[in-house]
Design a protein around this motif. Structure first.
Motif, PDB file in Angstrom:
ATOM      1  N   SER A  13       0.838  -1.194   0.000  1.00  0.00           N
ATOM      2  CA  SER A  13       0.000   0.000   0.000  1.00  0.00           C
ATOM      3  C   SER A  13       0.870   1.241   0.000  1.00  0.00           C
ATOM      4  CB  SER A  13      -0.928   0.021   1.219  1.00  0.00           C
ATOM      5  OG  SER A  13      -0.181   0.010   2.410  1.00  0.00           O
TER       6      SER A  13
ATOM      7  N   GLN B 166      -6.424   0.544  -0.299  1.00  0.00           N
ATOM      8  CA  GLN B 166      -5.097   0.781   0.267  1.00  0.00           C
ATOM      9  C   GLN B 166      -4.337   1.871  -0.490  1.00  0.00           C
ATOM     10  OE1 GLN B 166      -3.188  -3.035   0.488  1.00  0.00           O
ATOM     11  NE2 GLN B 166      -4.580  -3.776   2.053  1.00  0.00           N
ATOM     12  N   ASN B 167      -5.014   3.001  -0.689  1.00  0.00           N
ATOM     13  CA  ASN B 167      -4.454   4.163  -1.392  1.00  0.00           C
ATOM     14  C   ASN B 167      -4.095   3.865  -2.847  1.00  0.00           C
ATOM     15  OD1 ASN B 167      -4.727   5.740   0.875  1.00  0.00           O
ATOM     16  ND2 ASN B 167      -2.607   5.487   1.534  1.00  0.00           N
TER      17      ASN B 167
ATOM     18  N   THR C  24     -14.682  -2.973  -1.339  1.00  0.00           N
ATOM     19  CA  THR C  24     -13.325  -2.871  -0.814  1.00  0.00           C
ATOM     20  C   THR C  24     -13.346  -2.644   0.688  1.00  0.00           C
ATOM     21  OG1 THR C  24     -13.226  -0.482  -1.226  1.00  0.00           O
ATOM     22  CG2 THR C  24     -12.430  -1.938  -2.981  1.00  0.00           C
ATOM     23  N   GLY C  25     -12.337  -3.189   1.363  1.00  0.00           N
ATOM     24  CA  GLY C  25     -12.095  -2.954   2.775  1.00  0.00           C
ATOM     25  C   GLY C  25     -10.630  -2.607   2.975  1.00  0.00           C
ATOM     26  N   ASP C  26     -10.202  -2.547   4.209  1.00  0.00           N
ATOM     27  CA  ASP C  26      -8.796  -2.248   4.464  1.00  0.00           C
ATOM     28  C   ASP C  26      -7.892  -3.432   4.152  1.00  0.00           C
ATOM     29  OD1 ASP C  26      -9.430   0.278   5.245  1.00  0.00           O
ATOM     30  OD2 ASP C  26      -9.180  -0.054   7.396  1.00  0.00           O
ATOM     31  N   LYS C  27      -8.397  -4.647   4.283  1.00  0.00           N
ATOM     32  CA  LYS C  27      -7.574  -5.846   4.132  1.00  0.00           C
ATOM     33  C   LYS C  27      -7.750  -6.520   2.781  1.00  0.00           C
ATOM     34  CE  LYS C  27      -6.432 -10.116   6.634  1.00  0.00           C
ATOM     35  NZ  LYS C  27      -5.075  -9.717   7.032  1.00  0.00           N
TER      36      LYS C  27
ATOM     37  N   ASP D  52     -13.372  -4.069   7.132  1.00  0.00           N
ATOM     38  CA  ASP D  52     -11.972  -3.634   7.177  1.00  0.00           C
ATOM     39  C   ASP D  52     -11.074  -4.690   7.802  1.00  0.00           C
ATOM     40  OD1 ASP D  52     -12.519  -1.239   5.960  1.00  0.00           O
ATOM     41  OD2 ASP D  52     -12.801  -0.140   7.834  1.00  0.00           O
TER      42      ASP D  52
ATOM     43  N   LYS E  91     -16.076   3.863  10.242  1.00  0.00           N
ATOM     44  CA  LYS E  91     -14.871   3.404  10.937  1.00  0.00           C
ATOM     45  C   LYS E  91     -15.106   3.243  12.434  1.00  0.00           C
ATOM     46  CE  LYS E  91     -11.319   3.101   8.000  1.00  0.00           C
ATOM     47  NZ  LYS E  91     -10.484   1.892   7.864  1.00  0.00           N
TER      48      LYS E  91
ATOM     49  N   ASP F  68     -15.592   6.644   5.167  1.00  0.00           N
ATOM     50  CA  ASP F  68     -15.224   6.151   6.501  1.00  0.00           C
ATOM     51  C   ASP F  68     -15.888   6.941   7.608  1.00  0.00           C
ATOM     52  OD1 ASP F  68     -13.654   4.229   5.367  1.00  0.00           O
ATOM     53  OD2 ASP F  68     -11.791   5.370   5.532  1.00  0.00           O
TER      54      ASP F  68
END
Length: 400
Positions: free
Chosen positions: A70, A94-95, A129-132, A169, A260, A299
């Motif tokens: 990321s 992830q950016n 999409t999530g953080d992971k 996430d 979040k 978020d």
């Protein structure tokens, strides 16, 4: 009498002072480093030879499920070029910019480099999409896939047709399918792809959302009785049989999203409801007589577009913070195509047919653009315009 000045000149090369003891220690550590690297390489080779029958492609994918690449650059995202596809979908992961379509899925970093390329595609693809993980599934089909920024780490199949799917996430995700026993079955998986709970419902399921920590799933349902419709939000715990249901009355729910901070945002046709982790109502914001036409949840913010008339020539733009408090509530003339809620200092981005308006608490700025805009996504704090054959940062455009 003035002091005598002495001029000192150095001739030849200056010799660097060296300590033989510390040189010896440094050489020892250097040899140890290369020795350990050699031993580690030999160990990997031996394990690959001895255990080659037990090493499979799925094992290797499971091994890298926690690895991601990321970008940590905030507010810096450059132009990206990609091939045009049919049924294109865009997302932030992830950016990075995720682009999915009929030819596969790609992931681009802020420098325009393709960090992930996979030919996997579905007939009716939906991208979450999530953080992971990134979740790509076939709505109406029975296949789905999970991606990190390195590779596809899971390709799954459901017994019945997929109606909906969501990823959190933490990496936990759920699938909503039809069922032989009841009308719907909701299956919850943890970040290691293991099924941890299954819920069977006889009500009509609109959507589902997984808590950011994966400890529960919220389900929007509708039941009809006596010629009336009743909707509700049901919270199912992942680790117990505890269930709580909150009535939404006659409101027709459209979508559910977790922020979040663990707050659930339920967007309905006539109101927006904020619910706490235990189902307690935090805020309920009525939309009045306006017709909901578009919504976006980030978020920490929620943005909606409501048409004030049938032609859609006048629209109400409403932006709420994570507690349901109003950040922006104004009317705009002209046809509004969509709105994107911001996770950063801005409130939202209002998309028109030929321009984008950045909305903040202090001021509003408008940036014109040319071409057919597919979507606007905020990546690393930067609004990015996604076209059919490439993406461009909004700030690269000239402000009028």
């Amino acid at each position: 009498m003035p002091a005598e000045k002495t001029l000192i000149r150095h001739t030849g090369e200056k010799k660097e002072a060296r300590n033989s003891y510390y040189l010896h220690i440094a050489n020892v550590y250097r040899l140890l480093k290369w020795g350990m690297l050699l031993l580690f390489t030999l160990y990997l080779v031996c394990m690959l030879i001895w255990q080659r029958e037990n090493i499979t492609y799925d094992n290797l994918l499971y091994l890298i499920r926690d690895l991601n690449l990321s970008s940590d650059t905030e507010g810096d995202f450059g132009a990206v070029s990609y091939d045009e596809q049919q049924n294109m979908l865009f997302g932030e992961f992830q950016n990075n910019l995720a682009v999915a379509g009929s030819s596969g899925i790609r992931l681009y970093d802020g420098a325009g480099n393709c960090v992930l390329s996979d030919a996997l595609s579905y007939k009716n693809s939906v991208l979450e999409t999530g953080d992971k993980y990134m979740l790509l599934y076939d709505a109406g089909g029975n296949e789905y896939a999970l991606f990190t920024s390195l590779a596809c780490v899971l390709q799954g199949k459901t017994e019945h047709a997929l109606q909906h799917a969501a990823v959190s996430d933490s990496g936990a995700y759920c699938t909503v399918t039809r069922s032989d026993e009841t009308k719907y079955k909701i299956t919850l998986y943890n970040a290691a792809f293991l099924e941890i709970a299954a819920y069977y419902l006889d009500s009509y399921v609109i959507a589902a959302a997984v808590h950011p920590e994966g400890k529960s799933v919220a389900v929007l349902t509708i039941t009809s009785s006596d010629w009336s419709i009743q909707s509700a939000v049901s919270f199912y715990s992942a680790f117990s049989r505890e269930t709580k249901s909150v009535s939404l009355g006659n409101s027709l729910p459209a979508s559910a999203h977790y922020l979040k901070n663990g707050t659930l945002v339920v967007v309905c046709d006539d109101c927006i409801v904020y619910l706490g982790e235990n189902g307690e109502e935090i805020a309920r914001i009525p939309l009045g007589a306006s017709a909901l036409s578009y919504c976006s949840v980030s978020d920490n913010k929620t943005a909606v577009v409501c048409r004030e008339n049938v032609l859609g020539s006048t629209s109400r733009i409403l932006v709420l913070d994570s507690a349901g408090k109003t950040l922006f509530d104004e009317t705009r003339s002209g046809k509004v195509s969509s709105v994107t809620a911001s996770s950063g200092e801005n409130a939202a981005y209002i998309v028109y047919s030929d321009s984008v308006e950045i909305v903040s608490v202090l001021e509003c700025k408008t940036y014109p653009y040319t071409g057919h805009l597919q979507a606007l996504r905020e990546i690393a704090g930067c609004p990015v315009l996604c076209f059919a054959a490439g993406a461009q940062p909004l700030y690269d455009l000239t402000e009028p």
